[in-house]
Design an enzyme around this catalytic site. Sequence first.
Site: not given
Ligand code: IPM
Ligand code: MG
Length: 375
Positions: A191, A223, A247, A251
């Site tokens: 960013k 973004d 992180d 996901d």
């Molecule tokens: C990940 C998880 C961890 C992070 C948490 C559980 C602390 O979300 O490994 O992605 O944020 O790194």
């Molecule tokens: Mg995570």
Amino acid sequence: MNKKIAVIEGDGIGPEVTRQSIKVLDAIAAQYGHQFEYTYCLMGADAIDKTGNPLPDETITTCLNSDAILFGAIGHPKYDNDPTAKVRPEQGLLKLRKSLQLYANIRPVSTYASLHHLSPLKSKILEGADFIIFRELTGGIYFGKKESNAEQTFALDECTYTREEIERIAHLAFHFAEKPGRKKKLTLVDKANVLETSRLWRKVVQEIAAQYPDVTVEYMFVDNAAMQIIQNPRQFDVILTENMFGDIISDEASVLSGSLGLLPSASVGTNGKVALFEPIHGSYPQAAGKDIANPIGSILSAAMMLDFLSMPEEAGMVRDAVNWTLMNSFVTKDIDPVNFYFTSTIGELICDFVSGKVSGSVNSQNIELRKSTII
Ligand code: IPM
Ligand code: MG
């Protein structure tokens, strides 16, 4: 080979998915003549309940004396819903990453043709998508100064990065992008239009890029990257990014493969001596103990572990077994809520494949018997 593996089952679905990986590792050991010696350690909510500490010193010592660490999941709703809790399960994982200097978290994102129809995204978007995220893991806002005032009207999380922290993971990511078979493209996600730390990342990466003339470098604001990952994932090869952005986008990227439950990760460190392998998913407490969680993220993490332990053939065998289950729609409830198999059954099927008890052609009638029934 003889290898010492520290096992941290952790919280929620951690124990049940990790158990499948151990079964698979045992099948690999039997098949290839290896010895894996497991030492179980505590971390997270489980460790707080038993010792009051999310990361007992003993766990750190065991991990340091092991060749690799297999970790399940961390977190418990009783802490998530209590923002005043002084001790939190996640502190254990963060301290372990920091203590072992596991600064690079490597998260491959693959898509599976047999699961395309289950994805919320169109097949034509998913085809050919295959990239890998290099997430910085021991710096940034996760580890900056934290403060809040007594009146609880103010809080602070500081984000800092040093040149050295950026350089070491950037080199790993560039090396990877150069490997045969890769698209030789690195995208730095930051960013830099707003954050000083991001501007440092850009500066350092621009300098390092000169040492890797075969790799094309692109810069993308986070973004925009969040949108591009869903809109045109095929454009990515190696994504390099800081801790929190990594992180979040990892996901998000898991949606491409069909489920968060499918994605593995490796966290590697300075000396290359010990590394940690964990699925990217959380502890999914709603599913804990029900035998419905997806063990593939953990099993593919075990495959990454085998690669790290210089057992590429064994790692390939585990990946073949996973592909075989997915191709035959032997999947858990997160992927197919109607026709699904249990966590333990998927583990058994993968072991059967590794042990040569089943092969490309399956006797689907026998497998059907192991299916769940929804009433
Ligand atoms: C990940 C998880 C961890 C992070 C948490 C559980 C602390 O979300 O490994 O992605 O944020 O790194
Ligand atoms: Mg995570």
